[in-house]
Design a protein around this motif. Structure first.
Motif, PDB file in Angstrom:
ATOM      1  N   GLU A   1       8.633   4.719  -1.481  1.00 42.88           N
ATOM      2  CA  GLU A   1       9.208   4.440  -0.172  1.00 42.88           C
ATOM      3  C   GLU A   1      10.672   4.872  -0.115  1.00 42.88           C
ATOM      4  N   TYR A   2      11.436   4.579  -1.191  1.00 42.97           N
ATOM      5  CA  TYR A   2      12.820   5.012  -1.198  1.00 42.97           C
ATOM      6  C   TYR A   2      12.910   6.534  -1.134  1.00 42.97           C
ATOM      7  N   LEU A   3      12.106   7.217  -1.937  1.00 42.41           N
ATOM      8  CA  LEU A   3      12.140   8.677  -1.949  1.00 42.41           C
ATOM      9  C   LEU A   3      11.825   9.233  -0.560  1.00 42.41           C
ATOM     10  N   GLU A   4      10.850   8.656   0.110  1.00 43.25           N
ATOM     11  CA  GLU A   4      10.484   9.147   1.437  1.00 43.25           C
ATOM     12  C   GLU A   4      11.595   8.916   2.457  1.00 43.25           C
ATOM     13  N   VAL A   5      12.238   7.760   2.404  1.00 41.60           N
ATOM     14  CA  VAL A   5      13.374   7.496   3.297  1.00 41.60           C
ATOM     15  C   VAL A   5      14.487   8.508   3.021  1.00 41.60           C
TER      16      VAL A   5
ATOM     17  N   VAL B   1      24.010  14.205  -4.978  1.00 41.75           N
ATOM     18  CA  VAL B   1      24.166  14.863  -6.280  1.00 41.75           C
ATOM     19  C   VAL B   1      23.439  14.142  -7.391  1.00 41.75           C
ATOM     20  N   GLU B   2      23.118  12.861  -7.208  1.00 37.88           N
ATOM     21  CA  GLU B   2      22.253  12.141  -8.137  1.00 37.88           C
ATOM     22  C   GLU B   2      21.773  10.864  -7.478  1.00 37.88           C
ATOM     23  N   THR B   3      20.492  10.582  -7.629  1.00 38.68           N
ATOM     24  CA  THR B   3      19.923   9.371  -7.058  1.00 38.68           C
ATOM     25  C   THR B   3      18.559   9.125  -7.685  1.00 38.68           C
ATOM     26  N   ASN B   4      18.102   7.885  -7.642  1.00 38.69           N
ATOM     27  CA  ASN B   4      16.725   7.547  -8.008  1.00 38.69           C
ATOM     28  C   ASN B   4      16.478   6.082  -7.682  1.00 38.69           C
ATOM     29  N   HIS B   5      15.287   5.616  -8.026  1.00 36.30           N
ATOM     30  CA  HIS B   5      14.940   4.217  -7.818  1.00 36.30           C
ATOM     31  C   HIS B   5      13.892   3.801  -8.846  1.00 36.30           C
ATOM     32  N   LEU B   6      13.908   2.531  -9.193  1.00 33.84           N
ATOM     33  CA  LEU B   6      12.986   2.001 -10.187  1.00 33.84           C
ATOM     34  C   LEU B   6      11.532   2.153  -9.743  1.00 33.84           C
ATOM     35  N   ALA B   7      10.678   2.524 -10.690  1.00 36.30           N
ATOM     36  CA  ALA B   7       9.238   2.568 -10.444  1.00 36.30           C
ATOM     37  C   ALA B   7       8.512   1.465 -11.196  1.00 36.30           C
ATOM     38  N   GLU B   8       9.238   0.716 -12.009  1.00 33.81           N
ATOM     39  CA  GLU B   8       8.676  -0.402 -12.762  1.00 33.81           C
ATOM     40  C   GLU B   8       9.671  -1.557 -12.738  1.00 33.81           C
TER      41      GLU B   8
ATOM     42  N   HIS C   1      15.703  -3.086  -1.745  1.00 32.73           N
ATOM     43  CA  HIS C   1      14.311  -2.903  -2.155  1.00 32.73           C
ATOM     44  C   HIS C   1      13.364  -2.651  -0.986  1.00 32.73           C
ATOM     45  N   LYS C   2      13.892  -2.577   0.227  1.00 30.36           N
ATOM     46  CA  LYS C   2      13.049  -2.389   1.399  1.00 30.36           C
ATOM     47  C   LYS C   2      13.522  -1.183   2.200  1.00 30.36           C
ATOM     48  N   LYS C   3      12.594  -0.634   2.957  1.00 33.21           N
ATOM     49  CA  LYS C   3      12.902   0.544   3.764  1.00 33.21           C
ATOM     50  C   LYS C   3      14.092   0.300   4.670  1.00 33.21           C
ATOM     51  N   SER C   4      14.147  -0.857   5.299  1.00 32.84           N
ATOM     52  CA  SER C   4      15.244  -1.150   6.221  1.00 32.84           C
ATOM     53  C   SER C   4      16.580  -1.188   5.494  1.00 32.84           C
ATOM     54  N   LYS C   5      16.592  -1.697   4.270  1.00 34.70           N
ATOM     55  CA  LYS C   5      17.837  -1.756   3.486  1.00 34.70           C
ATOM     56  C   LYS C   5      18.278  -0.352   3.070  1.00 34.70           C
TER      57      LYS C   5
ATOM     58  N   ASN D   1       0.841  -1.181   0.000  1.00 32.24           N
ATOM     59  CA  ASN D   1       0.000   0.000   0.000  1.00 32.24           C
ATOM     60  C   ASN D   1       0.882   1.239   0.000  1.00 32.24           C
ATOM     61  N   CYS D   2       0.624   2.157  -0.920  1.00 29.55           N
ATOM     62  CA  CYS D   2       1.466   3.350  -1.042  1.00 29.55           C
ATOM     63  C   CYS D   2       1.145   4.425  -0.014  1.00 29.55           C
ATOM     64  N   GLU D   3       0.070   4.291   0.681  1.00 25.67           N
ATOM     65  CA  GLU D   3      -0.335   5.350   1.604  1.00 25.67           C
ATOM     66  C   GLU D   3       0.663   5.479   2.753  1.00 25.67           C
ATOM     67  N   ASN D   4       1.020   6.724   3.075  1.00 27.23           N
ATOM     68  CA  ASN D   4       1.887   7.009   4.215  1.00 27.23           C
ATOM     69  C   ASN D   4       1.519   8.384   4.758  1.00 27.23           C
ATOM     70  N   PRO D   5       0.418   8.446   5.514  1.00 24.34           N
ATOM     71  CA  PRO D   5      -0.081   9.750   5.961  1.00 24.34           C
ATOM     72  C   PRO D   5       0.870  10.480   6.901  1.00 24.34           C
ATOM     73  N   ASP D   6       1.830   9.770   7.480  1.00 24.22           N
ATOM     74  CA  ASP D   6       2.740  10.396   8.432  1.00 24.22           C
ATOM     75  C   ASP D   6       3.981  10.990   7.768  1.00 24.22           C
TER      76      ASP D   6
END
Length: 365
Positions: free
Chosen positions: A297-301, A270-277, A247-251, A23-28
């Motif tokens: 999740e990666y972006l939020e971390v 200076v540069e970063t991203n993560h796969l969305a597909e 691939h996980k928040k803890s990692k 679930n993508c929801e993260n209200p906090d």
């Protein structure tokens, strides 16, 4: 563009370390963050080769960031710098265009590549050649590269400078060149500091290959990178977690913890991203599962760490999937060209992904 055997080998070994959809929801997210204390933005990598796409990219960066990155990494006009002759017209035209599109009221990070795409050799000239040299720190190489950087500084007047991109990869790819690179680095840094004492500069390193390196002498490797980073004005970090099977928040957080334990300087991602597909590389028989939720999740971390640890800024590479540009790649490099294709917070049609909302929540703070 070159093949990346080390990256591909790592991906094949780690491809099974994926997480299922969530679930993508993260209200906090960022709800207790207060005012944002770091800059946010994107590189100017465009999603298509058309003038319209390039202009649209600058427009997006203007609206959704307060810092952005120009990466000068296509070629170095070595011959012109070595012989004091006229710069190639194509090079000057590119620089002219980028300078003319400098975004007002945004900080500019100028990242310049000394090394080729594989990070094992000097970046080539416009004709595909590199200058002859005995060591990377040969006087003529140092002098020519200093001219290159000083020209770009004069043209762009950046707020931050990366004097060489992802240099730790050279230690991994060709360790014999590493120590001569360090001599070049010191000479270049001293030259620029003498002429632009207020310009913050650094060389960038890849966090994924600092945190999980494929080297036999990890202790020495970590010490070398810590010393190099400490010598700069900020820690310039490049990070692509999926290249190391994260691939996980803890990692993700473990990698950031590793970084924070070793860096006392202000951090600029200076540069970063993560796969969305899901990534499929048929010629390598490789599949890496991912989705919008994992990217979000990666972006939020990332952004939460930036806020908590008072980063200088975060640069996402790039803002939109470049499917249209990828279609123009030669067939022999299309598979490798897919590695970062589906990492935008906009998809290939320009539609917002889940991560876009998280970006805007933090950006509006």
């Amino acid at each position: 563009m070159k093949l990346f055997p080390l990256i591909i080998t790592s991906l094949i070994l780690l491809a099974s370390c994926n997480k299922s959809n969530q679930n993508c929801e993260n209200p906090d997210f960022f709800s207790d963050a207060g005012n944002r204390n770091f800059s946010m933005g994107f590189t100017t990598w465009n999603y298509d080769a058309t003038d319209e796409a390039i202009e649209d990219t600058y427009d997006f960066l203007t609206l959704h960031g307060d810092i952005y990155a120009e990466q000068i990494d296509e070629f170095i006009p070595w011959d012109a710098w070595l012989t004091d002759t006229e710069l190639p017209e194509r090079f000057v035209q590119v620089i002219d265009y980028k300078v003319a599109h400098k975004i007002p009221d945004s900080k500019l990070l100028l990242s310049v590549s000394l090394l080729d795409t594989d990070r094992s050799e000097l970046l080539n000239d416009i004709d595909g050649t590199i200058p002859e040299y005995d060591k990377i720190d040969d006087d003529k190489i140092v002098e020519a590269y200093a001219k290159h950087l000083l020209y770009l500084i004069d043209r762009f007047q950046p707020d931050y400078l990366v004097i060489a991109m992802e240099v730790n990869e050279l230690y991994i790819k060709d360790n014999d060149k590493w120590f001569s690179y360090k001599n070049l680095h010191d000479a270049i840094q001293a030259k620029i500091n003498s002429l632009y004492p207020s310009l913050p500069l650094a060389a960038s390193v890849t966090l994924h290959n600092w945190y999980q390196p494929e080297v036999s002498d990890k202790e020495n490797y970590h010490a070398e990178l810590s010393e190099l980073i400490a010598d700069g004005d900020f820690a310039a970090i490049s990070f692509y977690p999926f290249l190391k099977g994260m691939h996980k928040k803890s990692k993700f957080q473990n990698a950031f913890d590793f970084l924070h334990e070793r860096v006392s300087l202000p951090i600029l991602m200076v540069e970063t991203n993560h796969l969305a597909e899901t990534l499929e590389l048929k010629s390598f028989n490789l599949t890496i599962k991912s989705d919008e939720c994992e990217q979000k999740e990666y972006l939020e971390v990332l952004l939460e760490n930036a806020q908590e640890k008072n980063y200088e800024g975060v640069i996402w590479w790039s803002h939109r999937d470049y499917d249209q540009l990828w279609e123009t790649f030669p067939e022999e490099v299309k598979d490798v060209g897919k590695l970062w294709r589906d990492t935008g917070i906009l998809n290939e049609d320009g539609d917002r992904r889940a991560a876009f909302d998280s970006w805007e929540i933090a950006f509006q703070k």
